[in-house]
Design a protein around this motif. Sequence first.
Motif, PDB file in Angstrom:
ATOM      1  N   GLU A 148       0.822  -1.199   0.000  1.00  0.00           N
ATOM      2  CA  GLU A 148       0.000   0.000   0.000  1.00  0.00           C
ATOM      3  C   GLU A 148       0.867   1.265   0.000  1.00  0.00           C
ATOM      4  O   GLU A 148       0.628   2.210  -0.748  1.00  0.00           O
TER       5      GLU A 148
ATOM      6  N   GLU B  13       2.121   6.317  -7.212  1.00  0.00           N
ATOM      7  CA  GLU B  13       1.165   7.315  -7.691  1.00  0.00           C
ATOM      8  C   GLU B  13       1.665   8.737  -7.453  1.00  0.00           C
ATOM      9  O   GLU B  13       1.440   9.625  -8.272  1.00  0.00           O
TER      10      GLU B  13
ATOM     11  N   HIS C 163      -6.960  14.201  -6.916  1.00  0.00           N
ATOM     12  CA  HIS C 163      -7.035  12.800  -7.342  1.00  0.00           C
ATOM     13  C   HIS C 163      -6.168  11.928  -6.448  1.00  0.00           C
ATOM     14  O   HIS C 163      -6.571  10.847  -6.017  1.00  0.00           O
ATOM     15  N   TYR C 164      -4.974  12.412  -6.194  1.00  0.00           N
ATOM     16  CA  TYR C 164      -4.032  11.656  -5.381  1.00  0.00           C
ATOM     17  C   TYR C 164      -4.587  11.415  -3.981  1.00  0.00           C
ATOM     18  O   TYR C 164      -4.555  10.303  -3.465  1.00  0.00           O
TER      19      TYR C 164
ATOM     20  N   PHE D 245       1.821  11.602 -10.415  1.00  0.00           N
ATOM     21  CA  PHE D 245       1.145  12.903 -10.365  1.00  0.00           C
ATOM     22  C   PHE D 245       2.140  14.057 -10.234  1.00  0.00           C
ATOM     23  O   PHE D 245       1.951  15.125 -10.821  1.00  0.00           O
TER      24      PHE D 245
ATOM     25  N   ARG E 164       2.576   1.618  -3.323  1.00  0.00           N
ATOM     26  CA  ARG E 164       1.660   2.091  -4.345  1.00  0.00           C
ATOM     27  C   ARG E 164       1.441   3.597  -4.239  1.00  0.00           C
ATOM     28  O   ARG E 164       1.383   4.298  -5.242  1.00  0.00           O
ATOM     29  N   LYS E 165       1.342   4.072  -3.035  1.00  0.00           N
ATOM     30  CA  LYS E 165       1.183   5.516  -2.872  1.00  0.00           C
ATOM     31  C   LYS E 165       2.394   6.265  -3.421  1.00  0.00           C
ATOM     32  O   LYS E 165       2.263   7.322  -4.023  1.00  0.00           O
TER      33      LYS E 165
ATOM     34  N   LEU F 157      -7.369   8.857  -3.869  1.00  0.00           N
ATOM     35  CA  LEU F 157      -6.889   7.484  -3.944  1.00  0.00           C
ATOM     36  C   LEU F 157      -6.060   7.126  -2.726  1.00  0.00           C
ATOM     37  O   LEU F 157      -5.905   5.962  -2.374  1.00  0.00           O
ATOM     38  N   LYS F 158      -5.548   8.165  -2.091  1.00  0.00           N
ATOM     39  CA  LYS F 158      -4.525   7.976  -1.071  1.00  0.00           C
ATOM     40  C   LYS F 158      -4.945   7.039   0.040  1.00  0.00           C
ATOM     41  O   LYS F 158      -4.203   6.159   0.446  1.00  0.00           O
ATOM     42  N   ASP F 159      -6.159   7.246   0.542  1.00  0.00           N
ATOM     43  CA  ASP F 159      -6.539   6.522   1.744  1.00  0.00           C
ATOM     44  C   ASP F 159      -7.480   5.368   1.434  1.00  0.00           C
ATOM     45  O   ASP F 159      -8.485   5.168   2.111  1.00  0.00           O
ATOM     46  N   GLY F 160      -7.131   4.625   0.446  1.00  0.00           N
ATOM     47  CA  GLY F 160      -7.909   3.435   0.125  1.00  0.00           C
ATOM     48  C   GLY F 160      -9.105   3.748  -0.739  1.00  0.00           C
ATOM     49  O   GLY F 160      -9.644   4.856  -0.696  1.00  0.00           O
TER      50      GLY F 160
END
Lengths: 166, 166
Positions: free
Chosen positions: A18, A25, B158-159, A29, A21-22, B162-165
């Motif tokens: 997790e 991303e 967007h980030y 971005f 993955r952050k 998505l960041k917190d699941g």
Amino acid sequence: MADTGAPGGETLLFLTDEQLRKGIEAMFFAYRGFTADPDRILDQHDYGRAHHRAIHFINREPGLTVTTLISVLGVTKQSLNRVLRTLIDDGLVESRVGRRDKRERHLYLTEKGAVLERELSEAQRVRMRAAYRAAGPQAVAGFRQVLEAMMDPAMRRHYQMLKDGA
Amino acid sequence: MADTGAPGGETLLFLTDEQLRKGIEAMFFAYRGFTADPDRILDQHDYGRAHHRAIHFINREPGLTVTTLISVLGVTKQSLNRVLRTLIDDGLVESRVGRRDKRERHLYLTEKGAVLERELSEAQRVRMRAAYRAAGPQAVAGFRQVLEAMMDPAMRRHYQMLKDGA
DNA sequence: TTGGAAAGTCAACAAGGCTGACATAAAGTC
DNA sequence: GACTTTATGTCAGCCTTGTTGACTTTCCAA
């Protein structure tokens, strides 16, 4: 996905899928932001990102050879040549025959080229400065450490070489 | 360029043009490493980076709509459509008509798509993991902070989402 | 019922990667 | 001096992935 259950959960939390993955991303971005400002300027001048990269490294290391630039940029000579050709024709870059080895061409920015370089890099620095300021010195150190560890060895060598001044 | 002579020289050292330039170059070289491993895999499958990006976010947010994906990726629908078309035709992505709003298409990875996704993201995670491990937790925190500060606001949203699941 | 949003598609174009082939000049080697 | 290698440049062609513009279908919502 939760903690892997590996020993020392707390300290290894940053290695979970997790977390990784952050990071992935964040790279995606952030890179968009990183290129956004120069891209706008380049558009006005009818240049692209490839021109920017060439200009950047010629400014960084005046007199570097075509071969070196190819290696730093990681593109083919045909690809670089197309870009370089327009920059030379437009009078932003000067190509001088090598003194010792006359096969080599040494690249320099003209005054006109230097003007565009400053415009581009200043735009990029503005964003970088804001990000640095927002995050603080410690974060900046970490930022650089992780990025450096992410590079391919060959690229890291180029980076290191440029790192501590020409 | 030396210190600007601003007050608190030591603490502001990270804001000199020289430091900013190193950050800029670090981004450039690191991003190359970041994409290198997936690129190799994609080549074998006759896909490109654009396919990877689509697959990544569809996996991240199963059922997201085309409009959302366009917004996240920052490309035109024509550009995305070309990529999406091949992924659907090849059976990696499934496009389901929306239940509430039948104009919308919700995107999902098929099992085959999920297989490729895992291959790609695992390759990327391997490098990321190595970089994280080499740099340490504190550096990772800083890395993420700076990247986040570098994003355009729209991208940051967007980030964050998505960041917190999912 | 009508306006507008979501999606898809066609066509054309451009940037910037790539490979392959070939040319030239200059170095380096035997 | 002949030969090989290196650095550079250039032509031609291809691919991916971005763009704009035009047009259609579907369908939600006011």
